[in-house]
Structure formats: structure tokens, C-alpha cells
Write a protein that holds these residues in place. Structure first.
Motif, PDB file in Angstrom:
ATOM      1  N   LEU A 125       0.816  -1.213   0.000  1.00 14.74           N
ATOM      2  CA  LEU A 125       0.000   0.000   0.000  1.00 14.74           C
ATOM      3  C   LEU A 125       0.846   1.258   0.000  1.00 14.74           C
ATOM      4  O   LEU A 125       0.454   2.282  -0.560  1.00 14.74           O
ATOM      5  N   THR A 126       1.987   1.217   0.660  1.00 17.96           N
ATOM      6  CA  THR A 126       2.827   2.416   0.768  1.00 17.96           C
ATOM      7  C   THR A 126       3.852   2.524  -0.351  1.00 17.96           C
ATOM      8  O   THR A 126       4.520   3.556  -0.457  1.00 17.96           O
ATOM      9  N   HIS A 127       3.964   1.508  -1.184  1.00 20.24           N
ATOM     10  CA  HIS A 127       4.961   1.562  -2.255  1.00 20.24           C
ATOM     11  C   HIS A 127       4.530   2.600  -3.302  1.00 20.24           C
ATOM     12  O   HIS A 127       3.379   2.595  -3.750  1.00 20.24           O
ATOM     13  N   PRO A 128       5.441   3.486  -3.704  1.00 14.75           N
ATOM     14  CA  PRO A 128       5.076   4.584  -4.621  1.00 14.75           C
ATOM     15  C   PRO A 128       4.468   4.128  -5.940  1.00 14.75           C
ATOM     16  O   PRO A 128       3.658   4.846  -6.526  1.00 14.75           O
ATOM     17  N   ARG A 129       4.812   2.937  -6.415  1.00 12.59           N
ATOM     18  CA  ARG A 129       4.338   2.547  -7.752  1.00 12.59           C
ATOM     19  C   ARG A 129       2.844   2.244  -7.799  1.00 12.59           C
ATOM     20  O   ARG A 129       2.244   2.188  -8.871  1.00 12.59           O
ATOM     21  N   HIS A 130       2.202   2.063  -6.644  1.00  8.16           N
ATOM     22  CA  HIS A 130       0.794   1.677  -6.649  1.00  8.16           C
ATOM     23  C   HIS A 130      -0.157   2.869  -6.655  1.00  8.16           C
ATOM     24  O   HIS A 130      -1.330   2.722  -6.974  1.00  8.16           O
ATOM     25  N   HIS A 131       0.316   4.054  -6.286  1.00  8.60           N
ATOM     26  CA  HIS A 131      -0.479   5.284  -6.378  1.00  8.60           C
ATOM     27  C   HIS A 131      -1.857   5.141  -5.708  1.00  8.60           C
ATOM     28  O   HIS A 131      -2.891   5.435  -6.304  1.00  8.60           O
ATOM     29  N   ILE A 132      -1.878   4.687  -4.470  1.00  8.51           N
ATOM     30  CA  ILE A 132      -3.133   4.542  -3.735  1.00  8.51           C
ATOM     31  C   ILE A 132      -3.716   5.930  -3.472  1.00  8.51           C
ATOM     32  O   ILE A 132      -3.056   6.789  -2.887  1.00  8.51           O
ATOM     33  N   PRO A 133      -4.965   6.208  -3.880  1.00 10.30           N
ATOM     34  CA  PRO A 133      -5.536   7.550  -3.681  1.00 10.30           C
ATOM     35  C   PRO A 133      -5.875   7.822  -2.218  1.00 10.30           C
ATOM     36  O   PRO A 133      -6.393   6.955  -1.516  1.00 10.30           O
ATOM     37  N   LYS A 134      -5.592   9.032  -1.778  1.00 15.93           N
ATOM     38  CA  LYS A 134      -5.959   9.500  -0.448  1.00 15.93           C
ATOM     39  C   LYS A 134      -6.675  10.833  -0.623  1.00 15.93           C
ATOM     40  O   LYS A 134      -6.203  11.702  -1.358  1.00 15.93           O
ATOM     41  N   THR A 135      -7.816  10.970   0.052  1.00 14.44           N
ATOM     42  CA  THR A 135      -8.676  12.138  -0.130  1.00 14.44           C
ATOM     43  C   THR A 135      -8.633  13.027   1.104  1.00 14.44           C
ATOM     44  O   THR A 135      -8.783  12.542   2.232  1.00 14.44           O
ATOM     45  N   TYR A 136      -8.470  14.342   0.855  1.00 20.61           N
ATOM     46  CA  TYR A 136      -8.340  15.315   1.939  1.00 20.61           C
ATOM     47  C   TYR A 136      -9.336  16.449   1.736  1.00 20.61           C
ATOM     48  O   TYR A 136      -9.651  16.822   0.599  1.00 20.61           O
ATOM     49  N   GLU A 137      -9.801  17.005   2.839  1.00 22.13           N
ATOM     50  CA  GLU A 137     -10.519  18.269   2.817  1.00 22.13           C
ATOM     51  C   GLU A 137      -9.634  19.290   3.529  1.00 22.13           C
ATOM     52  O   GLU A 137      -9.243  19.079   4.682  1.00 22.13           O
ATOM     53  N   VAL A 138      -9.310  20.367   2.814  1.00 17.36           N
ATOM     54  CA  VAL A 138      -8.274  21.295   3.266  1.00 17.36           C
ATOM     55  C   VAL A 138      -8.777  22.736   3.193  1.00 17.36           C
ATOM     56  O   VAL A 138      -9.312  23.161   2.161  1.00 17.36           O
ATOM     57  N   TRP A 139      -8.608  23.464   4.275  1.00 19.95           N
ATOM     58  CA  TRP A 139      -8.852  24.907   4.256  1.00 19.95           C
ATOM     59  C   TRP A 139      -7.524  25.607   4.019  1.00 19.95           C
ATOM     60  O   TRP A 139      -6.537  25.327   4.701  1.00 19.95           O
TER      61      TRP A 139
END
Length: 241
Positions: A125-139
């Protein structure tokens, strides 16, 4: 079946594979009574005696755990903080003290954080080649222009390397601040904060709402839950694409 020691330690939830390598190099791991410092050393946990800091690693097949934690602001992702700050493990039962986190959130950020003793899948999951999406809400401070938003979407130069394309959507706009939804497929250190600062819109608050298809749902700040088998399976599918 024989396998590398660092992989076994990771599988049994002692540490991540990288941390396990450091334990071996530091001479803190014993195999059948002898200190091991070679990273290529192999062992069979069903018949070999493996110790870390003189504690025997349980020989039975470990129970695989995946935990979703709603990390609040003001907690640090580490086991022990020299500055005495509260850590994410202060929020978890003592029985989870051998889990390790998959990725991290900084002290001033909140939201979804995964912990596990499943070293093999965590490394995928943490390996860069897999590009797992992570979603953020940011102010962010100010109101980003369309050209700056487009630049963020296309990629921004950080540490002499351009970031991967990101999904950036405006959720709410106020005179002095703007709320964005940002989906990243890479995990550089403090990436959102650094890009926002570089573009001229410092982050005021950062909250991670999802990792791949795993969302916080009704989870309250500071609480946690075990992932369901179907959710774990979805994580497996996420890194196989």
C-alpha cells in the motif's frame, strides 16, 4: 517455510519492514540464541526461535488486524515522543501496541489513519508505484486563482521533482479562506502543505477523509474500529491495479 527475518518480523507486527531491518542491524534480533546482523538471514517461524530484545516472537500464525483510527489534531504518529507529546497509541488499547501505522498524518492534521500488523500488504500500500488515492478536505488561506488550481492539478515542482497530477476541487469559498477537496496518489512528506505554501495559499486546516475506498463514516474524532474483511479485500484490490 523460510523467509527473511525482516519480513517475518513485519508479518508478526513487531515493526514495519524498514524498522525491522534497523532492529537487525542494531543487533537486537536473535535467531536460535545467536545475534543476527545480516539482513539476508532467513528463518522459519514455525520451528526457529526468533527473539527481539530477548522477547520471543510467538510461533503461532498471527491474527491479522487492520484498524482505522480517526486521528485528532494534536497527536503525533510515533510510539514514543521525546518531547512528551501525545501519540496515536494513547488513543488505542494496549493490545494494539504492536501495530504500526500505514503512512502518517502530521501533528496539526486530522483524519483517517490505518494501522496494521499485516506487513506484506502494508508495504504494498505504501509503495510509490501503486499510487493509492488519499482524499483530503483542506482549508487554505485566500482564494486560489483558476491558474494556480490548474497548476496544482497538473503538478508542482518539489525537491527538483514534479508532483503527480492531483484532483483539486473547490468545496467552499469565503473572503479570507477556501475549502478544497484534494485527492493525492503519492505521499511525499507534508506534500499538500508545501504545495499550498509554494502557490501562496498556506494551509489552515488539513483533514484526511479517505484512504482508497476506506472512509471515516460515522467514526468520531479519537475513536477507532476494525476494518471489515470486505474492506481489507478492497485494499488488496487497490494496490493490484
Amino acid at each position: 517455510m523460510a523467509d527473511r527475518l525482516q519480513k517475518i518480523l513485519s508479518r508478526y507486527g513487531v515493526a514495519s519492514r524498514r524498522e525491522a531491518e534497523q532492529l537487525i542491524l542494531a543487533g537486537r534480533v536473535k535467531l536460535n540464541g545467536a545475534i543476527v546482523t545480516e539482513l539476508g538471514t532467513k528463518a522459519d517461524p514455525t520451528c526457529d526461535r526468533i527473539e527481539v530484545d530477548n522477547h520471543l516472537i510467538v510461533k503461532e500464525t498471527p491474527q491479522i488486524l487492520w484498524v482505522l483510527l480517526y486521528k485528532p489534531v494534536g497527536f503525533i504518529c510515533t510510539r514514543h515522543d521525546p518531547q512528551g507529546r501525545k501519540t496515536i497509541f494513547d488513543l488505542l488499547p494496549p493490545t494494539y501496541d504492536r501495530l504500526y501505522y500505514v503512512g502518517r498524518l502530521d501533528y496539526n492534521s486530522s483524519g483517517a489513519l490505518l494501522l496494521t500488523n499485516d506487513g506484506d500488504r502494508a508495504n504494498l500500500l505504501t509503495h510509490p508505484r501503486h499510487h493509492i488515492p488519499k482524499t483530503y478536505e483542506v482549508w487554505v488561506k485566500g482564494q486560489p486563482s483558476q491558474s494556480d488550481l490548474q497548476q496544482w492539478r497538473q503538478g508542482v515542482l518539489l525537491d527538483e521533482k514534479t508532483t503527480l497530477p492531483a484532483d483539486v476541487t473547490v468545496l467552499a469559498a469565503q473572503p479570507q479562506q477556501t475549502q478544497l477537496r484534494i485527492v493525492l496518489r503519492e505521499g511525499r512528506n507534508r506534500q499538500i502543505r508545501r504545495v499550498a505554501e509554494q502557490l501562496g495559499y498556506p494551509v489552515l486546516a488539513l483533514h484526511r477523509v479517505a484512504i482508497a475506498s476506506i472512509t471515516l463514516g460515522d467514526l468520531r474524532s479519537g475513536s477507532h474500529r476494525l476494518l471489515k474483511p470486505c474492506e481489507i479485500e478492497k485494499l488488496a484490490l487497490s494496490h493490484s491495479r
